[in-house]
Design a protein around this motif. Structure first.
Motif, PDB file in Angstrom:
ATOM      1  N   LEU A   1      11.672  64.293 100.084  1.00 42.23           N
ATOM      2  CA  LEU A   1      12.227  62.768  99.724  1.00 42.23           C
ATOM      3  C   LEU A   1      11.196  61.855  99.523  1.00 42.23           C
ATOM      4  O   LEU A   1      11.398  61.137  98.688  1.00 42.23           O
ATOM      5  CB  LEU A   1      13.288  62.773 100.992  1.00 42.23           C
ATOM      6  N   ARG A   2      10.442  61.968 100.451  1.00 38.05           N
ATOM      7  CA  ARG A   2       9.256  60.853 100.410  1.00 38.05           C
ATOM      8  C   ARG A   2       8.695  61.028  98.852  1.00 38.05           C
ATOM      9  O   ARG A   2       8.117  59.833  98.259  1.00 38.05           O
ATOM     10  CB  ARG A   2       8.116  60.889 101.387  1.00 38.05           C
ATOM     11  N   ALA A   3       8.176  62.218  98.504  1.00 44.93           N
ATOM     12  CA  ALA A   3       7.675  62.433  97.159  1.00 44.93           C
ATOM     13  C   ALA A   3       8.419  61.912  96.281  1.00 44.93           C
ATOM     14  O   ALA A   3       8.008  61.188  95.020  1.00 44.93           O
ATOM     15  CB  ALA A   3       7.363  63.888  97.100  1.00 44.93           C
ATOM     16  N   VAL A   4       9.886  62.163  96.045  1.00 44.28           N
ATOM     17  CA  VAL A   4      10.643  61.602  95.112  1.00 44.28           C
ATOM     18  C   VAL A   4      10.708  60.190  95.059  1.00 44.28           C
ATOM     19  O   VAL A   4      10.558  59.573  93.849  1.00 44.28           O
ATOM     20  CB  VAL A   4      12.037  62.292  95.133  1.00 44.28           C
ATOM     21  N   ARG A   5      10.622  59.769  96.338  1.00 39.41           N
ATOM     22  CA  ARG A   5      10.737  58.177  96.368  1.00 39.41           C
ATOM     23  C   ARG A   5       9.445  57.460  95.756  1.00 39.41           C
ATOM     24  O   ARG A   5       9.363  56.465  95.132  1.00 39.41           O
ATOM     25  CB  ARG A   5      11.129  57.808  97.782  1.00 39.41           C
ATOM     26  N   SER A   6       8.265  58.531  95.809  1.00 37.69           N
ATOM     27  CA  SER A   6       7.051  57.817  95.450  1.00 37.69           C
ATOM     28  C   SER A   6       7.071  57.896  93.934  1.00 37.69           C
ATOM     29  O   SER A   6       6.308  57.255  93.181  1.00 37.69           O
ATOM     30  CB  SER A   6       6.065  58.890  95.851  1.00 37.69           C
ATOM     31  N   LEU A   7       8.056  58.505  93.483  1.00 40.76           N
ATOM     32  CA  LEU A   7       8.145  58.430  91.851  1.00 40.76           C
ATOM     33  C   LEU A   7       8.856  57.268  91.172  1.00 40.76           C
ATOM     34  O   LEU A   7       8.712  57.184  90.032  1.00 40.76           O
ATOM     35  CB  LEU A   7       8.909  59.892  91.345  1.00 40.76           C
ATOM     36  N   GLU A   8       9.743  56.554  92.014  1.00 46.86           N
ATOM     37  CA  GLU A   8      10.558  55.511  91.561  1.00 46.86           C
ATOM     38  C   GLU A   8       9.878  54.369  90.789  1.00 46.86           C
ATOM     39  O   GLU A   8      10.401  54.091  90.080  1.00 46.86           O
ATOM     40  CB  GLU A   8      11.220  54.911  92.752  1.00 46.86           C
ATOM     41  N   PRO A   9       8.437  54.071  91.413  1.00 46.95           N
ATOM     42  CA  PRO A   9       7.931  53.235  90.439  1.00 46.95           C
ATOM     43  C   PRO A   9       7.544  53.152  89.065  1.00 46.95           C
ATOM     44  O   PRO A   9       7.526  52.366  88.173  1.00 46.95           O
ATOM     45  CB  PRO A   9       6.524  52.686  91.439  1.00 46.95           C
ATOM     46  N   LEU A  10       7.395  54.715  88.849  1.00 54.73           N
ATOM     47  CA  LEU A  10       7.371  55.169  87.623  1.00 54.73           C
ATOM     48  C   LEU A  10       8.411  55.097  86.529  1.00 54.73           C
ATOM     49  O   LEU A  10       8.368  55.384  85.457  1.00 54.73           O
ATOM     50  CB  LEU A  10       6.899  56.446  87.633  1.00 54.73           C
ATOM     51  N   GLY A  11       9.555  54.886  87.142  1.00 54.11           N
ATOM     52  CA  GLY A  11      10.717  54.574  86.308  1.00 54.11           C
ATOM     53  C   GLY A  11      11.145  56.263  85.940  1.00 54.11           C
ATOM     54  O   GLY A  11      11.677  56.232  84.939  1.00 54.11           O
ATOM     55  N   SER A  12      11.002  56.911  86.846  1.00 52.87           N
ATOM     56  CA  SER A  12      11.451  58.420  86.458  1.00 52.87           C
ATOM     57  C   SER A  12      12.625  58.906  86.162  1.00 52.87           C
ATOM     58  O   SER A  12      12.877  59.800  85.559  1.00 52.87           O
ATOM     59  CB  SER A  12      10.463  59.287  87.275  1.00 52.87           C
ATOM     60  N   GLY A  13      13.648  57.964  86.676  1.00 51.42           N
ATOM     61  CA  GLY A  13      14.757  58.505  86.804  1.00 51.42           C
ATOM     62  C   GLY A  13      15.087  59.653  87.749  1.00 51.42           C
ATOM     63  O   GLY A  13      16.296  60.139  87.516  1.00 51.42           O
ATOM     64  N   PHE A  14      14.325  59.846  88.724  1.00 54.27           N
ATOM     65  CA  PHE A  14      14.575  60.675  89.494  1.00 54.27           C
ATOM     66  C   PHE A  14      15.126  60.088  90.645  1.00 54.27           C
ATOM     67  O   PHE A  14      14.594  58.934  91.270  1.00 54.27           O
ATOM     68  CB  PHE A  14      13.352  61.448  90.209  1.00 54.27           C
ATOM     69  N   SER A  15      16.450  60.467  91.241  1.00 54.81           N
ATOM     70  CA  SER A  15      16.987  59.986  92.329  1.00 54.81           C
ATOM     71  C   SER A  15      17.371  60.806  93.320  1.00 54.81           C
ATOM     72  O   SER A  15      17.580  62.021  93.002  1.00 54.81           O
ATOM     73  CB  SER A  15      18.055  58.978  92.026  1.00 54.81           C
ATOM     74  N   ILE A  16      17.852  60.128  94.557  1.00 56.80           N
ATOM     75  CA  ILE A  16      18.172  60.912  95.429  1.00 56.80           C
ATOM     76  C   ILE A  16      19.872  60.761  95.742  1.00 56.80           C
ATOM     77  O   ILE A  16      20.218  59.674  95.672  1.00 56.80           O
ATOM     78  CB  ILE A  16      17.772  60.992  96.976  1.00 56.80           C
ATOM     79  N   VAL A  17      20.654  61.754  95.565  1.00 54.88           N
ATOM     80  CA  VAL A  17      22.283  61.493  95.585  1.00 54.88           C
ATOM     81  C   VAL A  17      22.546  62.442  96.839  1.00 54.88           C
ATOM     82  O   VAL A  17      22.177  63.585  97.067  1.00 54.88           O
ATOM     83  CB  VAL A  17      22.932  61.769  94.316  1.00 54.88           C
ATOM     84  N   LYS A  18      23.647  62.095  97.398  1.00 60.45           N
ATOM     85  CA  LYS A  18      24.356  62.637  98.649  1.00 60.45           C
ATOM     86  C   LYS A  18      25.573  62.918  98.240  1.00 60.45           C
ATOM     87  O   LYS A  18      26.417  62.200  97.762  1.00 60.45           O
ATOM     88  CB  LYS A  18      24.237  61.428  99.723  1.00 60.45           C
ATOM     89  N   VAL A  19      25.893  64.386  98.420  1.00 53.15           N
ATOM     90  CA  VAL A  19      27.251  64.723  98.051  1.00 53.15           C
ATOM     91  C   VAL A  19      27.646  65.482  99.326  1.00 53.15           C
ATOM     92  O   VAL A  19      26.905  66.488  99.855  1.00 53.15           O
ATOM     93  CB  VAL A  19      27.192  65.548  96.924  1.00 53.15           C
ATOM     94  N   GLY A  20      28.797  64.982  99.964  1.00 51.00           N
ATOM     95  CA  GLY A  20      29.037  65.469 101.293  1.00 51.00           C
ATOM     96  C   GLY A  20      27.933  65.388 102.285  1.00 51.00           C
ATOM     97  O   GLY A  20      27.316  64.263 102.400  1.00 51.00           O
ATOM     98  N   SER A  21      27.282  66.488 102.672  1.00 52.81           N
ATOM     99  CA  SER A  21      26.596  66.239 103.882  1.00 52.81           C
ATOM    100  C   SER A  21      25.220  66.753 103.524  1.00 52.81           C
ATOM    101  O   SER A  21      24.145  66.766 103.908  1.00 52.81           O
ATOM    102  CB  SER A  21      26.664  67.240 105.030  1.00 52.81           C
ATOM    103  N   LYS A  22      24.955  67.136 101.894  1.00 55.00           N
ATOM    104  CA  LYS A  22      24.007  67.508 101.480  1.00 55.00           C
ATOM    105  C   LYS A  22      23.200  66.641 100.382  1.00 55.00           C
ATOM    106  O   LYS A  22      24.035  65.734  99.773  1.00 55.00           O
ATOM    107  CB  LYS A  22      24.405  68.783 100.385  1.00 55.00           C
ATOM    108  N   GLN A  23      21.908  66.596 100.432  1.00 55.58           N
ATOM    109  CA  GLN A  23      21.278  65.758  99.543  1.00 55.58           C
ATOM    110  C   GLN A  23      20.624  66.274  98.487  1.00 55.58           C
ATOM    111  O   GLN A  23      20.127  67.522  98.564  1.00 55.58           O
ATOM    112  CB  GLN A  23      20.016  65.251 100.295  1.00 55.58           C
ATOM    113  N   TYR A  24      20.834  65.921  97.260  1.00 54.96           N
ATOM    114  CA  TYR A  24      20.293  66.376  96.002  1.00 54.96           C
ATOM    115  C   TYR A  24      19.302  65.343  95.262  1.00 54.96           C
ATOM    116  O   TYR A  24      19.425  64.303  95.486  1.00 54.96           O
ATOM    117  CB  TYR A  24      21.299  66.620  94.960  1.00 54.96           C
ATOM    118  N   ILE A  25      18.633  66.180  94.626  1.00 56.13           N
ATOM    119  CA  ILE A  25      17.693  65.499  93.648  1.00 56.13           C
ATOM    120  C   ILE A  25      18.429  65.390  92.272  1.00 56.13           C
ATOM    121  O   ILE A  25      18.688  66.261  91.743  1.00 56.13           O
ATOM    122  CB  ILE A  25      16.270  66.148  93.559  1.00 56.13           C
TER     123      ILE A  25
END
Lengths: 261, 186
Positions: free
Chosen positions: A162-186
């Protein structure tokens, strides 16, 4: 009984009182600030020592690392966000440039997260055609943990991912974390899931697959509504169709990951 | 002759939709790639060079009895057809080739393409210091010298095709009549 001044002198008295209260207040405040600052700096140096002392454990043990990162976050030291902020007055204590991690761990901690981020991006790209750009954080962790070549596995926790994915955010990478039910997805394709789609994916998580009649029965949906959602999910490549049963079944490709590579 | 250990199927094999052609083209592409790699590893595991679809559709490769799912002949043909095409044509990188007798039912499965086999042969010949020597094709395939090699027990046709690649590259010369071929490596 309060003493009430009589005559003009009372005005002067009152002003004096107010002034002295103000001074006293200011005194208290500055003592407070000073003591808080001391506390904070003591804490930071303790954290520093702690990190140095346990740096090898932090690097090698994912659970420990996650706890440490959580602790840093709680006191407002975001290891990654702190990276390369060179304020004029800020971070004097931490020396010149570099992130918090770099300061205390000699650079390779930041590299660690970038490495994880690179793996995550690779994995998302590789598997995009089979899972429509939605990949479970857990599955992702397992795959990154395994590595492609022998010995290239990184032992990571979900938190690291999760931390790694968040570190991509400033790059405008379009990677995000979504939560469906109890599970987290990239989500590696910048596309929103609507409520119905998320609901269906949640049902698949629980039951393994869905069919139109299951949706109609369990969610009391009209046939058209169920069909639309399924068609959309199919079109986005988020579910796979099995047409060899009595009724068409729709499965999530999340478990396919293990084999390729 | 030792018995072949059971083939370790990938998790995909137990994914029911794997056996239904996917309506979404992107997903379909991913599916075909998975089938291609499964077929290749299956053939490699069984040291099989040609795959007869008529037989294969009844084998565990295309018929998952536990799931009661199967790839029928038409579907299996579609997969192999995709494998025969090059990547530029949107196919599977020529990992298969139809054997031209009758309708598309038997195909070479190139878990190694003849060119790749040719490289393997050259490495072996050079590694064992047999450059310049003459070997019969029979020796190459069944000889004790190459017992541990992956090409041991290879299909003769595939061996000849691989050797011909070397001939074209000027690295080998084939002589002798059919069934008696000898080969000299340079």
């Amino acid at each position: 009984m309060s003493r009430r001044g009589v005559g003009l002198g009372a005005f002067a008295n009152r002003t004096q009182a107010t002034q002295s209260y103000a001074t006293h207040g200011a005194n208290l405040r500055s003592t407070h600030t000073a003591s808080l600052q001391t506390q904070l700096s003591v804490f930071q140096s303790l954290l520093h020592t702690f990190a140095l002392e346990h740096s090898s454990t932090i690097k090698s043990n994912p659970t420990f690392r996650a706890e440490f990162a959580r602790m840093c976050n709680t006191i407002g030291v975001d290891p990654l966000a702190a990276s390369n902020v060179k304020g004029k007055n800020g971070r004097r204590r931490l020396g010149e440039g570099g992130s918090f991690w770099t300061q205390i761990m000699g650079g390779d901690m930041n590299d660690f997260y970038f490495e994880v981020a690179v793996r995550v991006v690779e994995l998302c790209r590789e598997t995009r055609s089979e899972n429509g750009g939605l990949i479970g954080v857990e599955e992702c962790r397992k795959r990154v943990g395994k590595g492609k070549a022998i010995g290239s596995g990184l032992e990571v926790s979900d938190d690291d991912i999760l931390r790694a994915v968040r570190s991509l955010e400033p790059l405008g990478s379009g990677f995000s974390i979504v939560k469906v039910g109890s599970k987290q997805y990239i989500r590696s394709i910048p596309k929103e899931l609507n409520t119905d789609q998320a609901t269906v994916l949640e049902v698949i998580q629980v039951l393994g697959f869905v069919s139109i009649s299951m949706l109609r029965l369990n969610l009391k949906w009209e046939k058209a509504r169920a069909q639309t959602v399924i068609d959309d999910l199919l079109a986005d490549g988020l579910v796979w169709l099995d047409a060899q049963g009595p009724e068409k079944e729709y499965w999530s490709p999340q478990n396919l990951l293990q084999d390729s590579g | 002759m030792t018995t072949t250990p059971p083939f370790p199927f990938p998790p995909t094999y137990n994914f029911p939709p794997f056996f239904t052609p996917q309506p979404n083209t992107t997903t379909r592409h991913a599916q075909l790639e998975k089938w291609s790699s499964l077929i290749q590893s299956w053939c490699r595991h069984h040291r099989q060079y040609r795959l007869s679809l008529i037989d294969a559709v009844e084998s565990p490769l295309f018929h998952n009895t536990a799931l009661r799912k199967r790839l029928d002949l038409r579907e299996a043909r579609a997969v192999v057809d995709w494998m025969t095409k090059s990547e530029e044509e949107g196919g599977g990188g020529r990992r298969a080739e139809w054997i031209p007798d009758g309708p598309k039912t038997v195909a070479w499965i190139w878990w190694r393409r003849p060119e790749e086999w040719a490289d393997v042969l050259v490495d072996w010949v050079e590694g064992t210091g047999q450059k310049g020597s003459v070997l019969t094709v029979y020796e190459l395939i069944h000889g004790e010298g190459a017992m541990s090699q992956e090409f041991h027990g290879m299909d003769t046709d595939v061996m000849l095709r691989s050797l011909n690649v070397l001939v074209k590259r000027g690295r080998a010369q084939i002589f002798g009549g059919e069934g008696q071929e000898g080969v000299k490596f340079f």
